[in-house]
Motif scaffolding. Structure first.
Motif, short mmCIF file in Angstrom:
data_model
loop_
_atom_site.label_atom_id
_atom_site.label_comp_id
_atom_site.label_asym_id
_atom_site.label_seq_id
_atom_site.Cartn_x
_atom_site.Cartn_y
_atom_site.Cartn_z
N ILE B 88 -3.30 8.26 95.32
CA ILE B 88 -2.93 6.58 95.09
C ILE B 88 -2.53 7.05 93.77
O ILE B 88 -2.91 6.77 93.14
CB ILE B 88 -4.68 6.42 95.95
CG1 ILE B 88 -5.16 6.70 96.32
CG2 ILE B 88 -4.38 4.52 95.16
CD1 ILE B 88 -6.08 6.59 96.93
N LYS B 89 -1.56 5.90 93.26
CA LYS B 89 -1.22 4.99 91.89
C LYS B 89 -1.75 4.03 92.07
O LYS B 89 -1.60 3.02 92.55
CB LYS B 89 0.11 5.68 91.66
CG LYS B 89 0.63 5.45 90.63
CD LYS B 89 2.08 4.96 90.34
CE LYS B 89 2.77 7.10 89.86
NZ LYS B 89 4.16 6.03 89.70
N PHE B 90 -2.49 3.44 90.52
CA PHE B 90 -2.69 2.61 90.94
C PHE B 90 -3.19 1.70 89.35
O PHE B 90 -2.85 3.00 88.11
CB PHE B 90 -4.32 2.07 91.34
CG PHE B 90 -5.60 3.21 90.48
CD1 PHE B 90 -5.61 4.48 90.99
CD2 PHE B 90 -6.37 3.06 89.54
CE1 PHE B 90 -5.94 5.76 90.96
CE2 PHE B 90 -7.36 4.19 88.83
CZ PHE B 90 -7.75 5.12 89.62
N GLU B 91 -3.50 0.50 89.18
CA GLU B 91 -3.84 0.72 87.68
C GLU B 91 -4.88 -0.29 87.49
O GLU B 91 -4.77 -1.61 89.07
CB GLU B 91 -2.77 -0.73 87.55
CG GLU B 91 -2.36 -1.69 85.72
CD GLU B 91 -1.56 -2.02 85.96
OE1 GLU B 91 -0.39 -2.95 86.74
OE2 GLU B 91 -1.62 -2.94 84.67
N ALA B 92 -5.59 -0.12 86.95
CA ALA B 92 -7.10 -0.41 86.72
C ALA B 92 -8.04 -0.09 85.61
O ALA B 92 -7.60 0.30 84.45
CB ALA B 92 -8.17 0.27 87.37
N ASP B 93 -8.07 -0.32 84.68
CA ASP B 93 -9.52 -0.77 83.37
C ASP B 93 -9.86 0.77 83.65
O ASP B 93 -9.84 2.01 83.87
CB ASP B 93 -10.46 -1.24 83.67
CG ASP B 93 -11.57 -1.65 82.42
OD1 ASP B 93 -10.99 -1.95 81.95
OD2 ASP B 93 -12.24 -0.69 82.11
N VAL B 94 -10.15 1.05 81.64
CA VAL B 94 -9.94 2.54 81.81
C VAL B 94 -12.01 3.29 82.17
O VAL B 94 -11.67 4.49 82.62
CB VAL B 94 -10.00 2.37 80.05
CG1 VAL B 94 -8.70 2.49 79.55
CG2 VAL B 94 -11.16 1.36 79.49
N SER B 95 -12.31 2.29 82.44
CA SER B 95 -13.61 2.60 82.94
C SER B 95 -14.18 3.65 84.13
O SER B 95 -14.34 4.13 84.65
CB SER B 95 -14.86 1.56 82.65
OG SER B 95 -14.00 0.49 83.89
N VAL B 96 -12.74 3.25 84.99
CA VAL B 96 -12.56 3.55 86.59
C VAL B 96 -12.67 4.56 86.66
O VAL B 96 -13.00 5.20 88.01
CB VAL B 96 -11.36 2.64 86.91
CG1 VAL B 96 -10.85 3.16 88.29
CG2 VAL B 96 -11.50 1.30 86.63
#
Lengths: 65, 170
Positions: B88-96
């Motif tokens: 999966i390629k995703f965009e998220a916060d660094v904490s994820v």
């Protein structure tokens, strides 16, 4: 002569492209040197990282007999 | 120049920094095909929970591994030569990224996983023919047995007998 990555205009090397990565490893599974691959230093680093990721995920072998 | 590129990828959204990541995972073949989706669902929910968005996804499919992986608890470790590989390629916060790693480490059904930073564009190579030399080689292999078949086809039993007789005469 231009190398495979430049020829095909590949800017990013994905670890899932096993067929592409196989062209940079020898029959034993080792990564070829820059003299053999003809890659630029940047490309060679990208290939190296991709091969290592692919190995970890079991897409490429660490060693092949 | 490098700093510019990094800034482009990172977008500040209310204090937090969002980045583009890719996660690759290999699920143990012991898991039933219906339950594979459950594991994938847990990964997706973890990303969604933190307000991440999906960019691309590769559905898990049973693939043969290049070498045998050992998985399972310390007492009974089993070697597997295949696994459900997906990404999966995703965009998220660094904490994820950290949260995902912590979650997947606990998950027994996931044999291996990898989380790393990537770029938004499709990174899969669009290659046409692998290499000209290889194509030529396969052609020659294909044509030679065909010729052999052609020459072998018309040979009748009479001819064979004749040939056999010639051999026996000698």
């Amino acid at each position: 002569m231009a190398n495979i990555l430049t020829q095909n205009d590949i800017r990013h090397v994905d670890y899932k492209d096993v067929d592409l990565l196989r062209q940079f490893i020898n029959p034993h599974g080792r990564v070829m040197g820059r003299k053999k691959t003809g890659l630029t230093a940047k490309q060679q680093r990208a290939v190296e990282a991709a091969v290592k990721r692919a190995r970890f995920m079991g897409l490429l072998p660490y060693i092949q007999k | 120049m490098v700093e510019e590129a990094v800034k482009e990828m990172e977008t500040d959204t209310d204090g937090g920094v969002t980045r583009i990541y890719e996660i690759g995972y290999t699920i143990s073949p012991v898991v039933k095909e219906e339950d594979v989706e459950k594991t994938v669902g847990s990964i997706r929910s973890e990303i969604e929970k933190a307000g991440g968005s999906f960019i691309a996804e590769g559905a898990p499919s049973l693939t043969r591994l290049a070498y045998e992986m050992t998985a399972g608890e310390s007492e009974k470790r089993i070697e597997h030569d295949r696994g459900y590989f997906g990404w999966i390629k995703f965009e998220a916060d660094v904490s994820v990224a950290g949260a995902l790693e912590a979650m997947l480490k606990k998950d027994e059904s996931v044999m291996r996983f990898i989380v790393f930073r990537t770029v938004r564009e499709d990174t899969r190579a669009k290659m046409k023919a692998p290499q000209l030399r290889e194509v030529k080689r396969t052609d020659t292999i294909k044509t030679t047995p065909r010729r052999a078949e052609e020459s072998a086809g018309p040979v009748s039993e009479e001819e064979l007998e004749k040939a056999l007789q010639d051999i026996t005469k000698e």
